[in-house]
Design an enzyme around this catalytic site. Structure first.
Site, PDB file in Angstrom:
ATOM      1  N   SER A 100       0.865  -1.183  -0.278  1.00 43.68           N
ATOM      2  CA  SER A 100      -0.241  -0.127  -0.599  1.00 43.68           C
ATOM      3  C   SER A 100       0.545   0.570   0.231  1.00 43.68           C
ATOM      4  CB  SER A 100      -0.602  -0.128   1.063  1.00 43.68           C
ATOM      5  OG  SER A 100      -2.162  -0.997   1.078  1.00 43.68           O
ATOM      6  N   LYS A 175      -7.758   2.038  -2.656  1.00 43.21           N
ATOM      7  CA  LYS A 175      -6.530   1.604  -1.215  1.00 43.21           C
ATOM      8  C   LYS A 175      -6.721   2.215  -0.082  1.00 43.21           C
ATOM      9  CE  LYS A 175      -4.838  -0.780   1.817  1.00 43.21           C
ATOM     10  NZ  LYS A 175      -4.229  -2.344   2.412  1.00 43.21           N
TER      11      LYS A 175
END
Length: 297
Positions: A100, A175
């Protein structure tokens, strides 16, 4: 083990990377792993994978390279430079970055990889350690349709909901939105827990009935026991959620989106980290509410 499946190099064997790579081995993939801790490589080998002494060694013969590291600086560290993925992976290889990171880092990585004939997908995940172990992760992907189609069978071994969200960087943008929703949700649950306890209600019964109605959520289902037992062993550390809240607040500012509640929760996550709780699970936002409510934590 099927010889028809692509050979996989896996870089980063942490809380998420270890069970995910093991799920690929179980699905029949030949996986060669590299990470900084030897005991994590030993775990992969014990599960039927192969260990590598360097990134270069891991990626040299790989058809697919998967990276799962904490943040943008680590992605750049493993991707770039003479010892990195781009310099050592073969032309035509597919790099799937499941970390991420900032959307811009993903866009830049895809552009630099293209110069070397390496295809890239950004494919961050949601579902935490439990989702990784159970292979039920939600995987949000950015990149080309043809590369997504090629990666789909492999991603199917790791997750349950796998969606191409748009061009490079789109997976990371989705995300970031995911992390915003999760943090605000955990904060709301934490506030409810303290309110219920201070009111003398049976907390376990209250959370059960709340989770059966509109207030129910995957967050509450996954984190209920953390709240009840004050068990904050990390499935997803506050340190990492702090990093992610920085990504979403910065990205939102860049596109002109207001995050009034998200901004407050980002500060609460930052304050929890400043108080020394960065290594705890993000459900430890409960500790912040307890402190604000006068409890000794």
């Amino acid at each position: 083990m099927s010889t028809d499946l692509p050979k996989v190099a896996w870089i980063g064997l942490g809380i998420m990377g270890s069970p995910m790579s093991e799920n690929l081995i179980e699905a029949g993939y030949q996986v060669t792993g590299y990470t900084l801790e030897q005991d994590k490589i030993d775990r992969l080998v014990a599960a039927g994978g192969r260990g590598a002494a360097s990134i270069a060694e891991a990626v040299r013969d790989a058809d697919v390279v998967v990276t799962m590291v904490p943040a943008s600086p680590q992605v750049e560290a493993v991707a770039y430079g003479p010892d990195g993925i781009l310099a050592n992976a073969r032309e035509g290889a597919l790099l799937i970055d499941m970390s991420s990171i900032t959307p811009q880092t993903s866009v830049d990585l895809a552009a630099k990889a293209k110069e070397r004939g390496i295809r890239v997908l950004d494919a961050p995940v949601s579902g935490g350690e439990a989702g990784a172990i159970e292979a039920v992760l939600s995987i949000m992907v950015g990149g080309e349709q043809t590369d997504f189609d090629a990666a789909k069978p492999l991603l199917d071994a790791l997750g349950k909901t796998i969606v191409l969200c748009g061009p490079h960087g789109s997976g990371q943008t989705v995300k970031a939105a995911n992390q915003l929703i999760v943090a605000v949700n955990i904060q709301a649950c934490a506030e409810a827990v303290v309110f219920l306890e201070k009111s003398g209600v049976d907390l376990s019964a209250a959370l059960d009935v709340l989770n059966g109605g509109l207030a129910g959520s995957t967050v509450l289902t996954r984190k209920k026991d953390n709240f009840l037992k004050r068990d904050f062993a990390p499935g997803f550390r506050i340190d990492l959620h702090h990093k992610d809240m920085g990504i979403v607040t910065d990205a939102a500012r860049n596109v002109g989106a207001a995050l009034p509640v998200g901004g407050v929760v980002a500060q609460l996550v930052a304050s929890l980290r400043a108080q020394g709780d960065g290594g705890l699970d993000h459900s430890a936002l409960l500790r912040s509410v307890e402190r604000l409510s006068g409890s000794q934590v």
